[in-house]
Design an enzyme around this catalytic site. Sequence first.
Site, PDB file in Angstrom:
ATOM      1  N   GLU A   7       0.810  -1.225   0.000  1.00 58.55           N
ATOM      2  CA  GLU A   7       0.000   0.000   0.000  1.00 58.55           C
ATOM      3  C   GLU A   7       0.836   1.266   0.000  1.00 58.55           C
ATOM      4  O   GLU A   7       0.400   2.300  -0.484  1.00 58.55           O
ATOM      5  CB  GLU A   7      -0.936  -0.016   1.217  1.00 58.55           C
ATOM      6  CG  GLU A   7      -2.063   0.983   1.140  1.00 58.55           C
ATOM      7  CD  GLU A   7      -3.179   0.658   2.108  1.00 58.55           C
ATOM      8  OE1 GLU A   7      -3.746   1.602   2.670  1.00 58.55           O
ATOM      9  OE2 GLU A   7      -3.492  -0.531   2.301  1.00 58.55           O
ATOM     10  N   ASP A 104      -2.653  -3.325   3.159  1.00 61.57           N
ATOM     11  CA  ASP A 104      -3.205  -3.518   4.502  1.00 61.57           C
ATOM     12  C   ASP A 104      -4.475  -4.364   4.405  1.00 61.57           C
ATOM     13  O   ASP A 104      -5.290  -4.173   3.497  1.00 61.57           O
ATOM     14  CB  ASP A 104      -3.542  -2.171   5.145  1.00 61.57           C
ATOM     15  CG  ASP A 104      -2.297  -1.338   5.422  1.00 61.57           C
ATOM     16  OD1 ASP A 104      -1.199  -1.921   5.466  1.00 61.57           O
ATOM     17  OD2 ASP A 104      -2.425  -0.109   5.586  1.00 61.57           O
ATOM     18  N   TYR A 309      -1.205  -3.717  13.458  1.00 63.37           N
ATOM     19  CA  TYR A 309      -2.104  -2.873  12.669  1.00 63.37           C
ATOM     20  C   TYR A 309      -3.054  -2.115  13.593  1.00 63.37           C
ATOM     21  O   TYR A 309      -3.753  -2.728  14.412  1.00 63.37           O
ATOM     22  CB  TYR A 309      -2.888  -3.733  11.690  1.00 63.37           C
ATOM     23  CG  TYR A 309      -3.614  -2.948  10.631  1.00 63.37           C
ATOM     24  CD1 TYR A 309      -2.926  -2.080   9.792  1.00 63.37           C
ATOM     25  CD2 TYR A 309      -4.996  -3.068  10.465  1.00 63.37           C
ATOM     26  CE1 TYR A 309      -3.586  -1.364   8.808  1.00 63.37           C
ATOM     27  CE2 TYR A 309      -5.658  -2.359   9.483  1.00 63.37           C
ATOM     28  CZ  TYR A 309      -4.942  -1.505   8.661  1.00 63.37           C
ATOM     29  OH  TYR A 309      -5.603  -0.785   7.692  1.00 63.37           O
TER      30      TYR A 309
END
Length: 857
Positions: A7, A104, A309
């Site tokens: 990403e 992600d 995350y």
Amino acid sequence: MHLIITEKHNTAKRIAGILFGSASKMVRVNGVNTYGAGDEVVIGLSGHVVGVDFPEEYNSWQKTDARDLIHAEIVTVPDRRNAKIVSALKTLGKKADTVTIATDYDREGELIGVEALNIVKGVHPKIKADRARYSAITPAEIKNTFKNLTEIDFNLAAAAESRQIIDLVWGAALTRYLSVTSKRLGKRFLSVGRVQSPTLALIVDREKEREAFVPEPYWELYAVHKEGFTSKHRKDRFWEKEEFDQVLSKVKDAKEGTVSDVKKGERTEKPPTPFNTTEFIRAASRIGLSPANAMRIAENLYTNGFISYPRTDNTVYPASLDLKDLVSMFLKSEFGEYASKLLKKPLKPTAGKKESTDHPPIHPASLASRKQLKADEWKIYELVVRRFFATFADAALWKTLRVIIDIKGEDFVANGAVLVEPGWRYYYPYHESEDRILPDLKAGQVLGIEKFETESKTTKPPGRYGQARLIKVMEDLGLGTKSTRHEIIQKLYDRAYVHGTPIQPTKTAYSVVDTLEKYAKMVVVPDMTSKLEGDMSNIADGKITEDTVITESKEMLDSIFDDLVTNKEKIAEGLRDGLYTDTVVGPCPECGADMVVRPSRFGMFIGCTGYPDCKFALSIPSSKYGMVIVTDKVCEEHNLHLLMIAIAGKRPIDVGCPYCNHLKWEEAEKAGNDPVIGPCPECGSDLVAKMSRSGGRFIKCTSSDESCKFTLPLPPPRYGELAITETTCETHKGLHHVRIVREGARPWEIGCPYCSFIELQKNKDNSKTKGSKTSRKTGAKSRSRSKKAAAGKGEKGGLTDVAGIGDAIAKQLQSAGIKTQADLAAADAEELSGKLAKVSKKRIIGWQSMVQPQTSA
């Protein structure tokens, strides 16, 4: 070839380093850095490489009926900022056999990955594709992930795409309708959104509760004991003054009281549950970080492999997470004492009510030291580490004591609490745990009384929402997602709908919410948005199709427009009346009519509504950079409201009272004691720093005959004290470096103002080549001057090649017989100084010291 798509650029570099080690090499492809080894290549995106929009024929707000947007075709458009990345994807895609999407793992990340995959498929339709899912960018997790690749979740991507389309249609149609109807266009348009508007309604409704609140008086009675503590009358609050006076009259002469009851007990506090996004944001808020800032820092820590995350709803650690290994990695760090204590017994973590399978709760992923991180990064990292530790700790144990004291037949109560086992508080010291210590008291014991204290109070209105609290309310109501809630709130600030901390709505917010509540209530209540959020989750789960949800949302919007169109005139009138009040700053100091905020080509200004009979006006510094907010605070001297400037993505600027600012400017102009920056590069006169009427800073030559027009603008920030440092510029001899000193913030180093200006012009020229507008007249004039100087410097040995010699001084030197740098080096400095206007011997010697090494060579 195996193509891996991440990403972000930083993620690509880090993952390549993990997968390929020292063999990883950087290769430029169509202007984009890629990383790889052998036949494997990793490329990082920059978020979405494409977006959704309406066809060009719908671009005109005035010519297109807002309702037409509901059923307009939605097209996919390339993001021009990512043109190089798209080109690189196509080049690599042609060569690749397999592509792995490693963005992600959430709805937005899945969509970003699918968008990139579709670009690759455009040049290689039959390419094989798979998915890498990970929750932390650590060597162990990344290597394990690439050994266990899975399939792309197209349903998850469709859920994100449906959100994009629904939010685009709702936002564009409603925003255009209200803005055009109220004639509020330009940068001050009225923004409306599917999630934004219900959130704004929450804020406005809370403010209305505060305004409608009628405070009630009450009284409290305390006894101060000679034994060193205070007790409070058992009634806690007296709502009737007569009753309070009777009790006070009864006990006020008492010199002692008797302990009638003593109750000892224990109270336990359970350790906290693991961090999900909402609880992380709330905890970060308590240590002084806004939600947007906390998430930005957490994203950076995640990208660099320090934490997991940060966008997750999960509050239960999955069985696959090696908790003992994670705790053990801190044994040789500054958290070693805590880790060692935890490892002395089995690790049994707490668990919250929410459990999901996409990502674990936020936890530390690798070891970091203070030296590796910036101050705010360390604050967030330490918060995550300590919360992680606290989830394995024991409950905190308090010893409690409740004492009832009889004073002339009236019961007074004292409560004590002592923390005897800190438990989780030892690891997570972010909650206050102040002991309330009472002496060892027994029933029947007589206590002395020093005095009685009374307090007269009134009930308080409900508090305004802080950002963290509002995010929690949004979560409870199903407004937005863990990834978007803080962004929605930031947008309300950027659009000048709200300001301050805690959050306070502007009159514009009232006007928009009141209008929508009256004529389109579905837009500002959570029900509709919450239902659509549930539908999007069903898309992700494969229970419903994307087209079905989008069609349903358009039908909802169509029904809303039925009411809007029917009540167009009433809406226009209501909005204009409400919006006008948000522009009123106060009475005109000269005629008493309303002073209102108005647009101009330079930003905004404050004009008198008595114009043209009254022409009194005030400028608003920095208004061209953002939205003007009229606050509810009023200047005591001029009865004008204080102003703020809301700038997208930045802290608002406090302008204060505009008339006070104007008078300060006038006073400074009359005093004429502006700070001297150094000698003018063109004529040698003093350069002074001045403040323009609109609040901008600039540097001006003080040539007595005004023959020299040399000026330089000073870059932002405009607020704060301009400080002249002792450092002088090596290029522009004699010009002092400057900085802006602001209370509560680091100084803003501008450096040499001339060097700063030249750099600014370079950036503007670069922007101009990309289609930006030309600068204002002063900037254009100065730019042409700097180009001339640059041309002079281009001639080897030219006089203007010497720092501090501009065109005007070069002409003087040539008139004095100095044609070249060699002539300057050989001249008698004192004699030459006498031939030049306002050029000292010392300054000439400085020039000679620069040119002599060159000429001798």
